[in-house]
Write a protein that holds these residues in place. Structure first.
Motif, PDB file in Angstrom:
ATOM      1  N   VAL A 168      38.207  39.119  39.606  1.00 20.01           N
ATOM      2  CA  VAL A 168      38.516  39.976  38.496  1.00 20.01           C
ATOM      3  C   VAL A 168      39.952  40.665  39.291  1.00 20.01           C
ATOM      4  O   VAL A 168      40.827  40.848  38.518  1.00 20.01           O
ATOM      5  N   LEU A 169      39.780  41.085  40.363  1.00 20.91           N
ATOM      6  CA  LEU A 169      40.865  41.873  41.021  1.00 20.91           C
ATOM      7  C   LEU A 169      41.955  41.062  41.070  1.00 20.91           C
ATOM      8  O   LEU A 169      43.165  41.429  40.909  1.00 20.91           O
ATOM      9  N   HIS A 170      41.769  40.052  41.807  1.00 25.10           N
ATOM     10  CA  HIS A 170      42.815  39.021  42.083  1.00 25.10           C
ATOM     11  C   HIS A 170      43.805  38.653  40.531  1.00 25.10           C
ATOM     12  O   HIS A 170      44.985  38.787  40.851  1.00 25.10           O
ATOM     13  N   HIS A 171      43.233  38.944  39.331  1.00 27.16           N
ATOM     14  CA  HIS A 171      43.969  38.308  38.214  1.00 27.16           C
ATOM     15  C   HIS A 171      44.430  39.859  37.694  1.00 27.16           C
ATOM     16  O   HIS A 171      45.321  39.464  36.717  1.00 27.16           O
ATOM     17  N   LEU A 172      44.324  40.593  38.116  1.00 31.76           N
ATOM     18  CA  LEU A 172      44.710  42.019  37.567  1.00 31.76           C
ATOM     19  C   LEU A 172      46.171  42.248  38.124  1.00 31.76           C
ATOM     20  O   LEU A 172      46.623  41.643  39.228  1.00 31.76           O
ATOM     21  N   LEU A 176      38.500  38.217  49.191  1.00 29.98           N
ATOM     22  CA  LEU A 176      39.876  38.335  48.578  1.00 29.98           C
ATOM     23  C   LEU A 176      40.716  37.462  49.507  1.00 29.98           C
ATOM     24  O   LEU A 176      40.561  37.523  50.706  1.00 29.98           O
ATOM     25  N   PRO A 177      42.066  36.784  49.029  1.00 25.99           N
ATOM     26  CA  PRO A 177      42.799  36.291  49.866  1.00 25.99           C
ATOM     27  C   PRO A 177      43.429  37.506  50.802  1.00 25.99           C
ATOM     28  O   PRO A 177      43.439  38.358  50.399  1.00 25.99           O
ATOM     29  N   TRP A 223      42.336  28.466  50.752  1.00 28.38           N
ATOM     30  CA  TRP A 223      41.225  27.967  49.916  1.00 28.38           C
ATOM     31  C   TRP A 223      40.984  29.171  48.812  1.00 28.38           C
ATOM     32  O   TRP A 223      40.467  29.021  47.413  1.00 28.38           O
ATOM     33  N   ARG A 224      41.020  30.233  48.997  1.00 31.26           N
ATOM     34  CA  ARG A 224      40.638  31.443  48.169  1.00 31.26           C
ATOM     35  C   ARG A 224      41.499  31.407  46.897  1.00 31.26           C
ATOM     36  O   ARG A 224      41.438  31.790  45.689  1.00 31.26           O
ATOM     37  N   GLU A 225      43.122  31.558  47.463  1.00 29.05           N
ATOM     38  CA  GLU A 225      44.225  31.433  46.285  1.00 29.05           C
ATOM     39  C   GLU A 225      43.888  30.225  45.449  1.00 29.05           C
ATOM     40  O   GLU A 225      44.066  30.324  44.032  1.00 29.05           O
TER      41      GLU A 225
END
Length: 456
Positions: free
Chosen positions: A213-217, A241-242, A436-438
């Motif tokens: 969720v945070l990554h896409h904000l 997170l990345p 891989w996280r990204e």
């Protein structure tokens, strides 16, 4: 008699399962996508206002944490805690367009004003309704609380909102439901937007899912959400997170809080994050940490990244030889322990903080379950299993875990003292591609989004 159109408050859709026409679950709702439309603003100017925004679709997380777009025209039912779709899903990754607004990510916790009184209110929830005889949906209600950035946690007050609208003296902090056209300010850029209502919609998410969720904000919204999270929760999320997101978030926290969050992280993950920071910022944070924690960080950063020393955590479960099985079981019951660290205990002579005294061996959790509670752990140790040195290469660590069917392995220095333990999840993090996280959260850029569905 008029047929009532269905209305749903969006907080009830967070994490709701999405099913295809055959009844198979295809994913879960992670956000809603709306388009704010022009209305008649103050002084007759055109502005976002009285025209209810059209709800374009849902952001659905499917297998592999991929996020796709589900148009509302393909939603045939929103009821009983589930969303039913029609058609064949287009698995192209969701990419937000400039004209689109994320309901969870951008509208919740926003401060707006009641047009009638000019009072500042905070958005706690959004009501959506399906238009009669159509599959289109729009936002028609806004659940708000007076008093701006007051306490927002009680999102369930919406059930009392209709009664609150029925006249009487309204007090500061009152929650009420109003028409979309009754508020203004959604189109204005806001600084210092809260995050409590947004977090309330995701309170049941695992750290890895909340990290998604945070990554896409947006960076602004990501910083606001991070600021609202408790230290322990933020620490768990940062670990998922990345690297770029970690550095961005920790860099926007006050130094004292950043140091507290780093202390709450697993030592190996905190050391990896510190290593990504500029030297000046790294030293500043280390100075603010507790001396013992800072010493662990410096020790971990002294090893090469892709070695047992660089991968290990300095906080395995360590017991003295005179500890009993009951003592060991009490330690591994700690809910803050990962499954890998709780799988075995390490028996060492004093001191029992890493680096310890002489490492005597380890005891597997299964063995602890088979022996009486009063049994001394020193009588159960597996002393034949070789330990890893801190300079052992990543590939050798992976081979060790596979050879001995282990989920964690002891790391011992030349003097025979236990330095820490390497867990299988940390090994996997480094065996997978660096990005891989990204790739999981974001993937390759998609060329446009339409069409999302093919006819089924």
């Amino acid at each position: 008699m008029a047929v009532a159109t269905p209305r749903v408050f969006v907080s009830h859709l967070s994490g709701v399962a999405v099913f295809d026409p055959n009844g198979d679950q295809v994913g879960r709702v992670r956000d809603l996508v709306a388009m704010l439309r022009a209305g008649r603003g103050e002084g007759g100017a055109r502005a976002v206002g009285d025209r209810p925004p059209r709800l374009l679709g849902l952001v659905v997380e499917v297998a592999g944490r991929r996020r796709i777009f589900l148009p509302m025209t393909r939603v045939t039912g929103v009821e009983s805690g589930q969303v039913i779709t029609t058609g064949v899903l287009n698995m192209r990754r969701f990419e937000q367009r400039a004209s689109e607004t994320l309901v969870f990510g951008e509208l919740l916790d926003r401060r707006v004003r009641l047009i009638e009184t000019g009072e500042e209110v905070t958005v706690l929830d959004i009501g959506i309704t399906q238009l009669p005889a159509r599959r289109d949906w729009e936002i028609d209600k806004v659940f708000v609380r007076k008093g701006g950035k007051g306490a927002l946690r009680d999102r369930f007050l919406r059930r009392e909102a209709p009664a609150a609208q029925g006249g009487g003296g309204r007090r500061t902090g009152e929650a009420l439901t109003v028409e979309w056209s009754a508020v203004t300010g959604f189109s204005l850029e806001e600084h210092g937007q809260g995050a409590e209502s947004l977090l309330a919609t995701f309170e049941q998410l695992r750290p890895a899912d909340l990290a998604g969720v945070l990554h896409h904000l947006s960076p602004k919204r990501r910083a606001e959400v991070a600021a609202a999270l408790a230290d322990d929760r933020l620490a768990d999320v940062l670990e998922e997170l990345p690297d770029d997101d970690q550095v961005e978030i920790i860099g926007k926290l006050q130094d004292e809080r950043a140091a507290d969050v780093l202390e709450a992280m697993d030592p190996d993950d905190a050391a990896d994050l510190l290593a990504e920071l500029p030297e000046e910022a790294k030293e500043r944070l280390l100075t603010l940490m507790r001396p013992a924690e800072a010493a662990d960080m410096r020790r971990l950063m002294s090893y090469e990244e892709r070695t047992a020393g660089g991968l290990m955590t300095t906080e395995p479960v360590v017991l003295r030889p005179d500890a009993t099985v009951a003592d060991a079981l009490a330690r591994v019951r700690d809910p803050d322990l990962s499954a890998a660290l709780a799988a075995q205990v390490y028996v060492c002579r004093p001191p029992d903080q890493t680096p310890t005294g002489t490492f005597l061996g380890l005891v597997h959790f299964q063995r602890l379950l088979r022996d009486p509670p009063f049994t001394l752990v020193s009588s159960l140790v597996d002393a034949d299993l070789p330990a890893l040195g801190p300079d052992t290469a990543l590939t050798e660590v992976a081979s060790y875990l596979a050879t001995y069917n282990m989920v964690a392995a002891p790391v011992v220095d030349e003097s025979g003292s236990l330095l820490g333990a390497v867990t299988v999840d940390d090994v996997l993090d480094h065996l997978l591609p660096e990005d891989w996280r990204e790739t999981e959260m974001h993937g390759a850029a998609a060329a446009g989004r339409a069409p999302h569905f093919e006819e089924g």
